[in-house]
Design a protein around this motif. Structure first.
Motif, short mmCIF file in Angstrom:
data_model
loop_
_atom_site.label_atom_id
_atom_site.label_comp_id
_atom_site.label_asym_id
_atom_site.label_seq_id
_atom_site.Cartn_x
_atom_site.Cartn_y
_atom_site.Cartn_z
N ALA A 25 42.31 24.31 34.76
CA ALA A 25 41.21 25.13 34.28
C ALA A 25 40.69 26.02 35.39
N GLN A 26 40.57 25.44 36.59
CA GLN A 26 40.09 26.22 37.72
C GLN A 26 41.05 27.37 38.02
N VAL A 29 46.72 28.85 41.91
CA VAL A 29 45.81 29.52 42.83
C VAL A 29 46.59 30.17 43.96
N ILE A 30 47.53 29.42 44.53
CA ILE A 30 48.39 29.96 45.59
C ILE A 30 49.10 31.22 45.09
N ASP A 72 36.01 32.08 40.30
CA ASP A 72 34.80 32.32 39.52
C ASP A 72 33.54 32.19 40.38
N ARG A 73 33.74 32.10 41.70
CA ARG A 73 32.63 32.09 42.65
C ARG A 73 33.16 32.52 44.01
N PRO A 74 32.30 32.79 44.98
CA PRO A 74 32.77 33.26 46.29
C PRO A 74 33.72 32.29 46.97
N GLN A 89 35.69 38.64 43.05
CA GLN A 89 34.72 37.73 43.65
C GLN A 89 34.69 37.96 45.15
N ALA A 90 33.55 37.65 45.77
CA ALA A 90 33.42 37.85 47.21
C ALA A 90 34.29 36.87 47.98
#
Length: 326
Positions: A25-26, A265-266, A32-34, A64-65
Protein backbone atom coordinates in the motif's frame (compact mmCIF):
# COMPACT_ATOMS: atom_id res chain seq x y z
CA UNK A 1 -10.41 -25.70 19.82
CA UNK A 2 -12.46 -23.26 21.92
CA UNK A 3 -14.38 -20.34 20.46
CA UNK A 4 -11.92 -17.96 22.14
CA UNK A 5 -8.97 -19.73 20.54
CA UNK A 6 -10.67 -19.62 17.15
CA UNK A 7 -11.31 -15.89 17.52
CA UNK A 8 -7.68 -15.29 18.53
CA UNK A 9 -6.46 -17.33 15.56
CA UNK A 10 -8.70 -15.40 13.17
CA UNK A 11 -7.56 -12.09 14.64
CA UNK A 12 -3.90 -13.06 14.21
CA UNK A 13 -4.53 -14.08 10.63
CA UNK A 14 -6.22 -10.77 9.85
CA UNK A 15 -3.41 -8.86 11.56
CA UNK A 16 -0.75 -10.77 9.62
CA UNK A 17 -2.57 -10.11 6.36
CA UNK A 18 -2.87 -6.44 7.21
CA UNK A 19 0.77 -6.13 8.09
CA UNK A 20 1.81 -7.88 4.92
CA UNK A 21 -0.26 -5.48 2.87
CA UNK A 22 1.28 -2.34 4.37
CA UNK A 23 4.44 -2.18 2.20
CA UNK A 24 2.45 -2.72 -0.98
CA UNK A 25 0.00 0.00 0.00
CA UNK A 26 2.82 2.37 0.86
CA UNK A 27 4.58 1.65 -2.42
CA UNK A 28 1.42 2.24 -4.46
CA UNK A 29 0.97 5.76 -3.12
CA UNK A 30 4.63 6.55 -2.59
CA UNK A 31 5.58 9.13 -1.55
CA UNK A 32 2.69 10.63 0.41
CA UNK A 33 4.82 12.69 2.82
CA UNK A 34 8.28 14.31 2.87
CA UNK A 35 11.35 12.10 2.44
CA UNK A 36 14.68 12.64 4.20
CA UNK A 37 17.96 12.16 2.34
CA UNK A 38 20.89 11.85 4.75
CA UNK A 39 24.35 13.04 3.70
CA UNK A 40 27.43 12.16 5.73
CA UNK A 41 29.40 15.27 4.84
CA UNK A 42 29.22 19.01 5.48
CA UNK A 43 27.24 21.31 3.19
CA UNK A 44 29.06 22.53 0.10
CA UNK A 45 31.03 19.41 -0.82
CA UNK A 46 30.48 17.38 -4.01
CA UNK A 47 28.32 14.71 -2.33
CA UNK A 48 26.17 17.32 -0.61
CA UNK A 49 25.70 19.38 -3.77
CA UNK A 50 24.82 16.26 -5.77
CA UNK A 51 22.32 15.31 -3.05
CA UNK A 52 20.62 18.70 -3.33
CA UNK A 53 20.24 18.30 -7.08
CA UNK A 54 18.77 14.83 -6.48
CA UNK A 55 16.39 16.15 -3.80
CA UNK A 56 15.18 19.01 -5.98
CA UNK A 57 14.48 16.70 -8.91
CA UNK A 58 12.75 13.97 -6.89
CA UNK A 59 10.58 16.54 -5.14
CA UNK A 60 9.44 18.04 -8.43
CA UNK A 61 9.01 14.70 -10.17
CA UNK A 62 7.29 12.75 -7.39
CA UNK A 63 5.25 15.55 -5.84
CA UNK A 64 6.62 15.48 -2.29
CA UNK A 65 9.46 17.32 -0.59
CA UNK A 66 12.81 15.53 -0.44
CA UNK A 67 14.85 17.13 2.33
CA UNK A 68 18.65 16.88 2.61
CA UNK A 69 19.93 16.38 6.16
CA UNK A 70 23.67 16.71 6.72
CA UNK A 71 25.02 14.41 9.41
CA UNK A 72 28.72 14.98 8.96
CA UNK A 73 31.44 13.13 10.79
CA UNK A 74 33.45 9.92 10.94
CA UNK A 75 34.12 9.98 7.20
CA UNK A 76 30.42 9.67 6.41
CA UNK A 77 29.84 6.78 8.84
CA UNK A 78 27.33 8.64 11.04
CA UNK A 79 24.86 9.19 8.22
CA UNK A 80 25.46 5.69 6.87
CA UNK A 81 24.67 4.13 10.26
CA UNK A 82 21.55 6.29 10.73
CA UNK A 83 20.23 5.46 7.27
CA UNK A 84 20.82 1.73 7.70
CA UNK A 85 18.96 1.79 11.04
CA UNK A 86 15.99 3.76 9.69
CA UNK A 87 12.58 2.21 9.11
CA UNK A 88 12.65 0.72 5.59
CA UNK A 89 9.50 2.46 4.41
CA UNK A 90 11.02 4.71 1.74
CA UNK A 91 10.99 7.89 3.80
CA UNK A 92 14.65 7.91 4.85
CA UNK A 93 17.41 7.51 2.29
CA UNK A 94 21.13 8.10 1.93
CA UNK A 95 23.18 9.94 -0.66
CA UNK A 96 26.69 8.55 -0.34
CA UNK A 97 29.92 8.06 -2.20
CA UNK A 98 32.73 5.56 -2.16
CA UNK A 99 32.96 6.04 1.60
CA UNK A 100 30.54 3.08 1.89
CA UNK A 101 32.97 0.80 0.05
CA UNK A 102 36.22 2.16 1.53
CA UNK A 103 35.26 2.75 5.16
CA UNK A 104 34.46 -0.88 5.98
CA UNK A 105 38.15 -1.65 5.52
CA UNK A 106 39.57 1.59 6.97
CA UNK A 107 37.34 1.97 10.05
CA UNK A 108 37.84 -0.27 13.06
CA UNK A 109 34.32 0.12 14.47
CA UNK A 110 32.29 0.19 11.27
CA UNK A 111 28.83 -1.03 12.24
CA UNK A 112 27.17 -1.18 8.82
CA UNK A 113 27.43 -3.87 6.15
CA UNK A 114 27.23 -1.86 2.94
CA UNK A 115 25.56 -4.69 1.03
CA UNK A 116 23.36 -6.30 3.67
CA UNK A 117 22.15 -3.18 5.48
CA UNK A 118 21.58 -0.87 2.51
CA UNK A 119 19.55 -1.23 -0.68
CA UNK A 120 21.20 0.38 -3.74
CA UNK A 121 18.96 2.57 -5.91
CA UNK A 122 21.22 4.23 -8.45
CA UNK A 123 24.48 6.08 -9.03
CA UNK A 124 23.66 9.52 -10.43
CA UNK A 125 27.07 11.12 -11.03
CA UNK A 126 30.71 10.20 -11.05
CA UNK A 127 33.98 12.10 -10.65
CA UNK A 128 37.27 10.61 -11.83
CA UNK A 129 40.57 10.75 -10.03
CA UNK A 130 43.21 13.04 -11.50
CA UNK A 131 46.95 13.09 -10.87
CA UNK A 132 48.18 16.60 -10.07
CA UNK A 133 51.65 17.81 -9.10
CA UNK A 134 53.12 20.97 -7.64
CA UNK A 135 54.10 23.50 -10.27
CA UNK A 136 57.84 23.04 -9.77
CA UNK A 137 57.75 19.24 -9.86
CA UNK A 138 60.72 18.02 -11.99
CA UNK A 139 58.62 16.49 -14.75
CA UNK A 140 56.72 18.09 -17.62
CA UNK A 141 54.45 15.18 -18.46
CA UNK A 142 53.32 11.80 -17.15
CA UNK A 143 56.12 9.75 -18.70
CA UNK A 144 58.74 12.03 -17.16
CA UNK A 145 56.86 11.87 -13.87
CA UNK A 146 56.88 8.06 -13.96
CA UNK A 147 60.61 7.93 -14.68
CA UNK A 148 61.29 10.38 -11.85
CA UNK A 149 59.34 8.55 -9.14
CA UNK A 150 60.76 5.20 -10.24
CA UNK A 151 64.29 6.61 -10.13
CA UNK A 152 63.79 7.98 -6.61
CA UNK A 153 61.68 5.56 -4.52
CA UNK A 154 60.30 7.03 -1.28
CA UNK A 155 61.55 10.49 -2.28
CA UNK A 156 58.12 11.91 -3.14
CA UNK A 157 54.91 12.22 -1.14
CA UNK A 158 51.26 12.45 -2.02
CA UNK A 159 48.64 14.61 -0.29
CA UNK A 160 45.94 12.17 0.84
CA UNK A 161 42.89 13.90 2.34
CA UNK A 162 40.92 10.85 3.42
CA UNK A 163 40.97 7.19 2.55
CA UNK A 164 40.21 7.56 -1.16
CA UNK A 165 43.40 9.41 -2.21
CA UNK A 166 45.43 7.20 0.10
CA UNK A 167 44.18 4.03 -1.56
CA UNK A 168 44.54 5.61 -5.01
CA UNK A 169 48.20 6.27 -4.20
CA UNK A 170 48.61 2.64 -3.16
CA UNK A 171 46.87 1.37 -6.31
CA UNK A 172 49.14 3.50 -8.49
CA UNK A 173 52.24 2.31 -6.63
CA UNK A 174 51.22 -1.33 -7.07
CA UNK A 175 50.53 -0.96 -10.78
CA UNK A 176 53.73 0.98 -11.55
CA UNK A 177 56.21 -0.55 -9.11
CA UNK A 178 56.83 2.82 -7.47
CA UNK A 179 57.03 3.89 -3.83
CA UNK A 180 55.19 7.14 -3.06
CA UNK A 181 54.48 8.12 0.54
CA UNK A 182 50.87 9.19 1.28
CA UNK A 183 50.51 12.09 3.72
CA UNK A 184 47.14 12.14 5.53
CA UNK A 185 45.08 15.36 5.61
CA UNK A 186 41.76 16.09 7.30
CA UNK A 187 40.28 17.63 4.18
CA UNK A 188 40.81 18.48 0.53
CA UNK A 189 41.25 22.19 1.20
CA UNK A 190 44.34 21.98 3.47
CA UNK A 191 45.79 19.31 1.19
CA UNK A 192 45.51 21.58 -1.85
CA UNK A 193 46.92 24.54 0.09
CA UNK A 194 50.05 22.51 0.89
CA UNK A 195 50.30 21.19 -2.67
CA UNK A 196 50.06 24.70 -4.11
CA UNK A 197 52.67 25.89 -1.61
CA UNK A 198 54.98 23.03 -2.58
CA UNK A 199 54.97 21.35 0.84
CA UNK A 200 53.82 18.09 -0.77
CA UNK A 201 54.67 16.83 -4.23
CA UNK A 202 51.52 15.41 -5.78
CA UNK A 203 48.01 14.17 -5.18
CA UNK A 204 45.55 11.66 -6.60
CA UNK A 205 42.54 13.92 -6.13
CA UNK A 206 38.94 13.84 -7.23
CA UNK A 207 38.51 16.11 -10.21
CA UNK A 208 35.91 18.29 -8.52
CA UNK A 209 38.16 19.08 -5.56
CA UNK A 210 41.07 20.28 -7.69
CA UNK A 211 39.55 21.54 -10.95
CA UNK A 212 39.59 25.26 -9.97
CA UNK A 213 43.28 25.03 -9.03
CA UNK A 214 44.13 23.38 -12.35
CA UNK A 215 42.26 26.04 -14.29
CA UNK A 216 43.97 28.83 -12.35
CA UNK A 217 47.40 27.30 -13.00
CA UNK A 218 48.19 26.70 -9.34
CA UNK A 219 48.84 22.98 -9.89
CA UNK A 220 49.57 20.88 -12.97
CA UNK A 221 47.46 17.96 -14.11
CA UNK A 222 49.28 14.98 -15.66
CA UNK A 223 46.69 12.23 -16.13
CA UNK A 224 42.98 11.58 -15.70
CA UNK A 225 41.49 8.25 -14.60
CA UNK A 226 38.47 8.25 -16.92
CA UNK A 227 37.39 6.45 -20.10
CA UNK A 228 37.88 9.63 -22.12
CA UNK A 229 39.38 13.09 -21.74
CA UNK A 230 37.41 15.73 -19.88
CA UNK A 231 35.96 18.53 -22.01
CA UNK A 232 37.13 21.09 -19.46
CA UNK A 233 40.72 19.74 -19.59
CA UNK A 234 41.15 18.63 -23.21
CA UNK A 235 44.96 18.61 -23.02
CA UNK A 236 45.12 16.20 -20.07
CA UNK A 237 45.47 12.57 -21.28
CA UNK A 238 43.77 9.62 -19.64
CA UNK A 239 45.70 6.93 -17.81
CA UNK A 240 44.44 4.48 -20.44
CA UNK A 241 46.05 6.56 -23.21
CA UNK A 242 49.27 6.44 -21.22
CA UNK A 243 49.26 2.65 -20.96
CA UNK A 244 47.48 2.24 -17.60
CA UNK A 245 44.03 1.09 -18.71
CA UNK A 246 43.31 -0.62 -15.37
CA UNK A 247 43.91 2.45 -13.21
CA UNK A 248 40.43 3.61 -12.21
CA UNK A 249 39.42 5.20 -8.93
CA UNK A 250 36.08 6.89 -9.45
CA UNK A 251 34.30 8.94 -6.82
CA UNK A 252 30.57 8.59 -7.33
CA UNK A 253 27.41 9.93 -5.74
CA UNK A 254 24.57 7.46 -5.39
CA UNK A 255 21.24 6.98 -3.64
CA UNK A 256 20.60 4.09 -1.24
CA UNK A 257 17.76 3.12 1.08
CA UNK A 258 17.64 0.92 4.19
CA UNK A 259 17.61 -2.80 3.46
CA UNK A 260 14.06 -4.11 3.35
CA UNK A 261 12.65 -1.08 1.55
CA UNK A 262 9.83 -2.31 -0.73
CA UNK A 263 11.07 -3.08 -4.27
CA UNK A 264 8.30 -0.89 -5.72
CA UNK A 265 9.72 2.10 -3.83
CA UNK A 266 13.23 1.36 -5.07
CA UNK A 267 11.87 1.12 -8.61
CA UNK A 268 9.97 4.41 -8.29
CA UNK A 269 13.11 6.23 -7.16
CA UNK A 270 15.32 4.57 -9.78
CA UNK A 271 12.98 5.45 -12.65
CA UNK A 272 12.75 9.05 -11.49
CA UNK A 273 16.55 9.29 -11.21
CA UNK A 274 16.84 7.92 -14.75
CA UNK A 275 15.09 11.10 -15.89
CA UNK A 276 17.47 13.25 -13.86
CA UNK A 277 20.59 11.56 -15.24
CA UNK A 278 19.39 12.10 -18.81
CA UNK A 279 18.69 15.79 -18.24
CA UNK A 280 20.97 18.29 -20.04
CA UNK A 281 20.45 20.70 -17.15
CA UNK A 282 21.72 18.12 -14.67
CA UNK A 283 24.74 17.41 -16.87
CA UNK A 284 25.63 21.10 -16.92
CA UNK A 285 25.22 21.37 -13.15
CA UNK A 286 27.37 18.38 -12.24
CA UNK A 287 30.06 19.38 -14.73
CA UNK A 288 30.62 22.43 -12.55
CA UNK A 289 31.32 20.00 -9.70
CA UNK A 290 33.90 18.12 -11.75
CA UNK A 291 31.46 15.23 -12.20
CA UNK A 292 29.55 13.60 -15.05
CA UNK A 293 26.06 12.13 -15.02
CA UNK A 294 25.73 8.36 -15.07
CA UNK A 295 23.09 7.91 -17.75
CA UNK A 296 22.80 4.13 -17.47
CA UNK A 297 22.56 2.50 -14.07
CA UNK A 298 20.13 0.40 -12.04
CA UNK A 299 19.79 -1.08 -8.56
CA UNK A 300 21.44 -4.32 -9.70
CA UNK A 301 24.27 -2.52 -11.53
CA UNK A 302 24.86 -0.33 -8.47
CA UNK A 303 25.02 -3.46 -6.31
CA UNK A 304 27.67 -4.94 -8.61
CA UNK A 305 29.70 -1.72 -8.39
CA UNK A 306 29.60 -1.89 -4.59
CA UNK A 307 30.65 -5.56 -4.62
CA UNK A 308 33.55 -4.88 -6.99
CA UNK A 309 34.82 -1.90 -4.98
CA UNK A 310 34.53 -3.71 -1.66
CA UNK A 311 36.81 -6.43 -3.03
CA UNK A 312 39.35 -4.00 -4.48
CA UNK A 313 39.49 -1.68 -1.50
CA UNK A 314 39.81 -4.54 0.98
CA UNK A 315 43.03 -5.62 -0.71
CA UNK A 316 44.38 -2.07 -0.96
CA UNK A 317 43.48 -1.27 2.65
CA UNK A 318 45.31 -4.36 3.90
CA UNK A 319 48.40 -3.23 2.01
CA UNK A 320 48.18 0.32 3.35
CA UNK A 321 47.69 -0.84 6.95
CA UNK A 322 50.68 -3.13 6.57
CA UNK A 323 52.88 -0.24 5.50
CA UNK A 324 51.60 2.02 8.27
CA UNK A 325 52.36 -0.67 10.84
CA UNK A 326 55.96 -1.00 9.66
Amino acid sequence: MSVLQELRRAACALLAAGLLSVPAAQAAGYPDRPVRLLVGFAPGGPTDLAARLVAKHLGADLGQAFIVENRAGAGGNIATKDAAAATPDGYTGLVAGINITINPWMTADMQVDSRKDLAPVRIVAIAPTILVVRNDFPARDFQEFLREVRKHPDAYNSAAPGSSPMLATELFSQQTGTRITPVPYKGASPAMIDLIAGHVDLSFATLGSVLPHIKSGKVRALALAAPERDAQLPDVPTFAELGMKDFRFDAWAGVLMPAGTPPAVIDTLARSLDKLAASPAFEAQVLELGMKPVVRDSPSAFARTIDTELGLYKTLAQSVRGKIAQ
